[in-house]
Design a protein around this motif. Structure first.
Motif, PDB file in Angstrom:
ATOM      1  N   GLY A   1       7.219 -47.525  -0.886  1.00 12.10           N
ATOM      2  CA  GLY A   1       8.262 -47.201   0.084  1.00 12.10           C
ATOM      3  C   GLY A   1       8.597 -45.728  -0.018  1.00 12.10           C
ATOM      4  O   GLY A   1       7.715 -44.868   0.094  1.00 12.10           O
ATOM      5  N   ALA A   2       9.862 -45.414  -0.294  1.00 12.65           N
ATOM      6  CA  ALA A   2      10.292 -44.021  -0.423  1.00 12.65           C
ATOM      7  C   ALA A   2      10.431 -43.595  -1.880  1.00 12.65           C
ATOM      8  O   ALA A   2      10.860 -42.470  -2.155  1.00 12.65           O
ATOM      9  N   ASP A   3      10.043 -44.462  -2.807  1.00 10.74           N
ATOM     10  CA  ASP A   3      10.257 -44.194  -4.227  1.00 10.74           C
ATOM     11  C   ASP A   3       8.946 -43.838  -4.923  1.00 10.74           C
ATOM     12  O   ASP A   3       7.953 -44.563  -4.795  1.00 10.74           O
ATOM     13  N   ALA A   4       8.957 -42.733  -5.649  1.00 10.15           N
ATOM     14  CA  ALA A   4       7.777 -42.289  -6.393  1.00 10.15           C
ATOM     15  C   ALA A   4       8.026 -42.450  -7.887  1.00 10.15           C
ATOM     16  O   ALA A   4       9.107 -42.112  -8.388  1.00 10.15           O
TER      17      ALA A   4
ATOM     18  N   PRO B   1       4.762 -50.087   2.377  1.00 14.38           N
ATOM     19  CA  PRO B   1       3.899 -48.916   2.180  1.00 14.38           C
ATOM     20  C   PRO B   1       3.713 -48.607   0.695  1.00 14.38           C
ATOM     21  O   PRO B   1       4.689 -48.524  -0.058  1.00 14.38           O
ATOM     22  N   VAL B   2       2.460 -48.445   0.295  1.00 15.50           N
ATOM     23  CA  VAL B   2       2.127 -48.067  -1.074  1.00 15.50           C
ATOM     24  C   VAL B   2       1.085 -46.955  -1.010  1.00 15.50           C
ATOM     25  O   VAL B   2       0.078 -47.078  -0.316  1.00 15.50           O
ATOM     26  N   SER B   3       1.338 -45.876  -1.708  1.00 14.13           N
ATOM     27  CA  SER B   3       0.377 -44.781  -1.771  1.00 14.13           C
ATOM     28  C   SER B   3       0.398 -44.193  -3.174  1.00 14.13           C
ATOM     29  O   SER B   3       1.181 -44.608  -4.032  1.00 14.13           O
ATOM     30  N   THR B   4      -0.479 -43.229  -3.405  1.00 18.78           N
ATOM     31  CA  THR B   4      -0.548 -42.597  -4.719  1.00 18.78           C
ATOM     32  C   THR B   4      -0.589 -41.087  -4.555  1.00 18.78           C
ATOM     33  O   THR B   4      -0.918 -40.570  -3.484  1.00 18.78           O
ATOM     34  N   SER B   5      -0.274 -40.387  -5.636  1.00 14.22           N
ATOM     35  CA  SER B   5      -0.217 -38.937  -5.591  1.00 14.22           C
ATOM     36  C   SER B   5      -0.788 -38.353  -6.872  1.00 14.22           C
ATOM     37  O   SER B   5      -0.493 -38.831  -7.969  1.00 14.22           O
ATOM     38  N   ARG B   6      -1.588 -37.331  -6.736  1.00 13.42           N
ATOM     39  CA  ARG B   6      -2.174 -36.666  -7.904  1.00 13.42           C
ATOM     40  C   ARG B   6      -1.118 -35.825  -8.625  1.00 13.42           C
ATOM     41  O   ARG B   6      -0.107 -35.436  -8.029  1.00 13.42           O
ATOM     42  N   PRO B   7      -1.349 -35.504  -9.892  1.00 13.16           N
ATOM     43  CA  PRO B   7      -0.425 -34.598 -10.590  1.00 13.16           C
ATOM     44  C   PRO B   7      -0.524 -33.195  -9.997  1.00 13.16           C
ATOM     45  O   PRO B   7      -1.610 -32.740  -9.613  1.00 13.16           O
ATOM     46  N   ALA B   8       0.585 -32.508  -9.930  1.00 14.14           N
ATOM     47  CA  ALA B   8       0.581 -31.117  -9.498  1.00 14.14           C
ATOM     48  C   ALA B   8      -0.108 -30.261 -10.561  1.00 14.14           C
ATOM     49  O   ALA B   8      -0.064 -30.577 -11.755  1.00 14.14           O
ATOM     50  N   PRO B   9      -0.761 -29.154 -10.164  1.00  6.17           N
ATOM     51  CA  PRO B   9      -1.381 -28.276 -11.161  1.00  6.17           C
ATOM     52  C   PRO B   9      -0.413 -27.843 -12.254  1.00  6.17           C
ATOM     53  O   PRO B   9      -0.805 -27.690 -13.421  1.00  6.17           O
ATOM     54  N   ALA B  10       0.863 -27.661 -11.900  1.00  7.23           N
ATOM     55  CA  ALA B  10       1.849 -27.233 -12.897  1.00  7.23           C
ATOM     56  C   ALA B  10       2.006 -28.246 -14.025  1.00  7.23           C
ATOM     57  O   ALA B  10       2.282 -27.867 -15.173  1.00  7.23           O
TER      58      ALA B  10
ATOM     59  N   SER C   1       5.380 -45.439 -16.385  1.00  5.57           N
ATOM     60  CA  SER C   1       6.826 -45.611 -16.514  1.00  5.57           C
ATOM     61  C   SER C   1       7.186 -47.073 -16.295  1.00  5.57           C
ATOM     62  O   SER C   1       6.403 -47.831 -15.702  1.00  5.57           O
ATOM     63  N   PRO C   2       8.367 -47.505 -16.746  1.00  6.36           N
ATOM     64  CA  PRO C   2       8.751 -48.911 -16.569  1.00  6.36           C
ATOM     65  C   PRO C   2       8.814 -49.347 -15.115  1.00  6.36           C
ATOM     66  O   PRO C   2       8.669 -50.535 -14.807  1.00  6.36           O
ATOM     67  N   GLU C   3       9.023 -48.391 -14.209  1.00  4.86           N
ATOM     68  CA  GLU C   3       9.138 -48.746 -12.783  1.00  4.86           C
ATOM     69  C   GLU C   3       7.779 -48.917 -12.100  1.00  4.86           C
ATOM     70  O   GLU C   3       7.678 -49.603 -11.083  1.00  4.86           O
ATOM     71  N   ALA C   4       6.750 -48.291 -12.643  1.00  3.61           N
ATOM     72  CA  ALA C   4       5.436 -48.300 -11.989  1.00  3.61           C
ATOM     73  C   ALA C   4       4.550 -49.375 -12.604  1.00  3.61           C
ATOM     74  O   ALA C   4       3.560 -49.077 -13.280  1.00  3.61           O
TER      75      ALA C   4
END
Length: 301
Positions: A35-38, A60-69, A43-46
């Motif tokens: 949804g709107a939560d990343a 809706p379910v999607s994924t996101s790569r780690p930022a270079p930082a 983590s316990p939520e994921a």
């Protein structure tokens, strides 16, 4: 004294936290978005259950790569802890932007005097994990950054990954398989068996029932093992009974080849993480066969 080469990977390598810690491996999390939560993977939520429920409910379910930082922080921390070099091992660059993020961070780290060698495993899931464990073993034995990176590449290249999904729809949604292939699978009401080939999801064969799929996964794993010592992992999403049945079959059929592996004399069985689970959907069943390096130590000079 810690190794002079630090080993970093990402959370899709599917390494249990205690196993990663025992080998001194730093794990950088990807994110899963429900949804709107990343949430950071791990983590316990994921949780895999949360992702499976969301997919079933068409949220809706999607994924996101780690930022270079985030990677840069990990590389800096490794250097601050005494590492002279870092080897960063990740899932296939064909499947995720994670490897690209690591490369961008490596460039910035180099400008700060931290040398990072990035390795695209061309694999997904625990095959990347096994490559990372081998990298850590070579680092612990005093291997150079080049030797550590090459050991990871070779272990990944030698590994075989096979998986079954109830539907190709989740892979289609995430852009990991073409719409035409997903449509074909659904139209024929077949159960697709897939593999990872040259860093991408590839169709292997189609079977009519889930029980036949389980039997074929077992046969494919035994064939991939041949007569070599191997590490074997069975992974699933919301399918513990089928995973247990496949684990039992492989433990019996590969008993002579499992001695002394990363998880002891057994087949490692685990639920897949939230990030990979978001792309394969509930009911997924997978097996990875990773022949062990001989020897799994620093190569002779």
């Amino acid at each position: 004294m810690p190794p002079s080469v630090a080993v970093v990977t990402d959370s899709t390598a599917s390494l249990p936290a205690d196993l990663a810690a025992r080998h001194g491996i730093v794990v950088v999390p990807l994110q899963v978005v429900v949804g709107a939560d990343a949430f950071d993977e791990g983590s316990p939520e994921a949780t895999p259950a949360r992702v499976a429920d969301a997919l079933r409910e068409f949220r809706p379910v999607s994924t996101s790569r780690p930022a270079p930082a985030v990677f840069l922080d990990a590389y800096r921390a490794a250097a601050a802890a005494g590492a002279t070099d870092v080897v960063s091992v990740h899932l296939s660059g064909e499947m995720s932007g994670t490897f690209e993020s690591a490369q961008l961070a490596a460039r910035d780290a180099r400008a700060e005097g931290v040398r990072v060698v990035c390795v695209d495993s061309r694999q997904v899931g625990v095959a990347t994990g096994y490559a990372t464990l081998t990298a850590a073993e070579v680092a612990a034995a005093g291997g150079s950054a080049e030797e550590v990176a090459e050991a990871a590449r070779q272990r990944a290249a030698d590994s075989s990954s096979y998986f079954y999904v109830d539907t190709l729809e989740y892979l289609r949604r995430g852009g990991r398989i073409g719409a035409a292939a997903a449509l074909l699978g659904g139209a024929l009401a077949v159960k697709p068996l897939l593999t990872i080939e040259d860093g991408t999801v590839s169709s292997l064969e189609r079977v009519r029932t889930s029980s036949r799929a389980l039997a074929r996964l077992a046969d494919l794993a035994v064939a991939a093992a041949g007569d070599r010592p191997v590490d074997v992992c069975v992974a699933h999403l919301a399918s513990p009974e089928r995973a247990a049945a496949l684990t039992e079959q492989l433990a019996e059929r590969l008993a002579d080849q499992l001695h002394g592996g990363s998880e002891g004399d057994r087949v490692w069985c685990a639920e897949i993480g939230a990030v990979l689970g978001a792309h394969v959907g509930p009911g997924m069943l997978a097996v990875c066969v990773a022949p062990r390096p001989v020897p799994a130590t620093r190569p002779a000079r």
